[in-house]
Design a protein around this motif. Structure first.
Motif, PDB file in Angstrom:
ATOM      1  N   GLY A   1     -17.926  22.955  96.577  1.00  0.00           N
ATOM      2  CA  GLY A   1     -18.209  24.130  97.382  1.00  0.00           C
ATOM      3  C   GLY A   1     -17.686  25.407  96.757  1.00  0.00           C
ATOM      4  O   GLY A   1     -18.214  26.484  96.958  1.00  0.00           O
TER       5      GLY A   1
ATOM      6  N   GLY B   1     -21.453  26.724  99.407  1.00  0.00           N
ATOM      7  CA  GLY B   1     -22.208  26.819  98.167  1.00  0.00           C
ATOM      8  C   GLY B   1     -23.408  27.732  98.302  1.00  0.00           C
ATOM      9  O   GLY B   1     -23.725  28.521  97.398  1.00  0.00           O
TER      10      GLY B   1
ATOM     11  N   ALA C   1     -16.141  30.094 100.229  1.00  0.00           N
ATOM     12  CA  ALA C   1     -16.942  30.785  99.218  1.00  0.00           C
ATOM     13  C   ALA C   1     -16.208  32.002  98.659  1.00  0.00           C
ATOM     14  O   ALA C   1     -16.140  32.194  97.428  1.00  0.00           O
TER      15      ALA C   1
ATOM     16  N   GLN D   1     -23.900  31.462  96.459  1.00  0.00           N
ATOM     17  CA  GLN D   1     -25.106  31.703  95.669  1.00  0.00           C
ATOM     18  C   GLN D   1     -25.790  33.000  96.115  1.00  0.00           C
ATOM     19  O   GLN D   1     -26.144  33.840  95.287  1.00  0.00           O
TER      20      GLN D   1
ATOM     21  N   GLY E   1     -17.368  25.883  93.460  1.00  0.00           N
ATOM     22  CA  GLY E   1     -17.845  26.060  92.099  1.00  0.00           C
ATOM     23  C   GLY E   1     -16.833  25.480  91.121  1.00  0.00           C
ATOM     24  O   GLY E   1     -15.880  24.789  91.483  1.00  0.00           O
TER      25      GLY E   1
END
Length: 439
Positions: free
Chosen positions: A8, A358, A404, A362, A10
């Motif tokens: 989640g 995620g 995030a 993005q 990265g």
């Protein structure tokens, strides 16, 4: 740190790998933001002797054949026990009849205690300041200061006999008649007893006045649920063809599917264009489910590109509701359009915080001003009341956002100030800009 949390966030540097997945100070900041919920279906509070609330959706799915639900939406998922404990203090370890009795009693007691203020209480529990209420009408107990109206407009695309369209699948058999009844309701509200003779008259005397009336009594947006009825491929309209179809069947007869599509393609744009003039944002349901005969291919986000590229609609704001899950890459491509946005409603109900993180990371990397929070709070009975869905969506979204943004901070992509700013944008400020509300 669990492997799922690593995904989640990265790819993190070795030093960050040893850290917690969420920066605690950032999480506290995010938890304190009073959110604007872009998309939900709140229910009127229960009152003695009042009829059941049937205005919460234009296309309620209780009339279609039974279908399976994503795992996290099933009542036995632990997230619902967490919501019930947070809202009603029902012990998470309670089981069987003891559990059901305790929950039912606690919900009834709170509804009785709060009375007409129960919806506002529900928003406060999820730290939601304003909820965009997708309903046929708002109704008593849904105060406009906290609930802003999003009306349903698919019915305006369906002025002709819908028997042929309804027969296509077991799902659509019950859905199209509902739209026909809603159009009749809209026409009665305008004191119109029969459809006008021409398509131009229909747009001028039914479509435009309906949107103007809804705007005048408080609507800030309109909603298309078209993916439950047909694919989202609203092609460039054949104006003359649409006029011929309308004229041929306005006094009777059943159009072919191709003929009805020609008419709908024209009316979708006519409605969207008028919405832009009326300063009404447009929400469009774009999601892989629900329904046993629902067309997942027909709800792909890229099918909307024809409409989004229409230069005459650039004055209309479109919101891809539910983010087009799972085709979030297609959604991200469409966010490059100047008038297109996306929310995470329902995604924060069916996805874990890690998976949703995620998606957020993005999208926020490219289009941070286009991402909106939403819960899709719906009523699923005592075990999944709309207030519980709002709590689950809000809790999941805030944790996902914290994951995030923590990852982006630790990777050196953003500062703490920027992380806090992005959190405010997603949870509140982007929606405030779309609807013209106070930030």
């Amino acid at each position: 740190m669990r492997s799922g949390a690593v995904l989640g966030l990265g790819l993190l540097a070795p030093r960050a790998m040893a850290q917690a997945p969420i920066d605690s100070a950032l999480a506290r900041y995010i938890a304190g933001i009073r959110a604007i919920d872009n998309h939900a279906h709140p229910m009127r509070p229960i009152a003695n002797g009042a009829p059941p609330d049937t205005d919460y959706d234009a296309l309620p799915l209780d009339g279609i054949p039974p279908f399976d639900m994503p795992s996290r939406l099933k009542p036995d998922d632990p997230i619902w026990r967490a919501a019930q404990n947070a809202l009603y203090h029902v012990p998470t370890e309670a089981t069987g009849p003891e559990y059901h009795t305790a929950l039912k009693t606690a919900v009834a007691t709170m509804q009785r205690t709060q009375g007409q203020h129960f919806p506002e209480w529900a928003l406060d529990q999820a730290n939601i300041d304003v909820m965009m209420a997708n309903r046929i009408v708002l109704g008593m107990g849904l105060a406009p200061s906290r609930f802003r109206w999003i009306s349903f407009v698919d019915a305006l695309m369906l002025p002709l006999d819908v028997k042929g369209e309804a027969a296509r699948t077991p799902d659509t058999r019950s859905l199209y008649p509902r739209e026909a009844r809603l159009l009749q309701r809209y026409m009665r509200e305008l004191n119109i007893r029969a459809l006008p003779a021409t398509l131009d008259e229909y747009v001028r005397t039914v479509v435009a006045p309906t949107l103007a009336r809804q705007r005048a009594i408080g609507a800030v947006g309109i909603k298309f649920e078209a993916a439950y009825l047909r694919p989202l491929d609203f092609d460039d309209p054949d104006v003359a063809g649409a006029q011929r179809v309308y004229a041929r069947y306005v006094r009777g007869g059943v159009p072919t599917h191709a003929e009805y599509k020609t008419l709908e393609d024209f009316l979708f744009r006519a409605i969207a264009r008028e919405a832009g003039r009326q300063k009404l944002a447009i929400q469009i349901h774009v999601l892989e489910t629900f329904g046993g005969f629902y067309s997942t291919r027909g709800s792909a986000p890229h099918l909307l590109e024809h409409a989004f590229n229409d230069s005459t609609l650039r004055g209309t704001k479109f919101i891809i509701v539910h983010g087009g899950w799972p085709l979030v890459g297609e959604t991200q491509e469409l966010l490059s359009k100047p008038n297109v946005y996306a929310d995470i409603s329902m995604m924060d109900d069916i996805l874990s915080p890690t998976v949703l993180a995620g998606v957020l990371r993005q999208w926020l990397g490219e289009w941070p001003d286009k991402v909106l929070f939403g819960t899709d709070a719906f009523d699923g009975g005592v075990e999944q009341g709309w207030e519980q869905v709002a709590w689950v969506g809000s809790s999941t979204a805030r944790r996902a956002l914290a994951i995030a943004l923590t990852g982006m901070m630790r990777d050196g992509e953003i500062s703490r100030d920027r992380a806090e700013g992005l959190a405010r944008m997603v949870l509140r400020e982007n929606a405030a800009s779309v609807y013209g509300l106070q930030k």
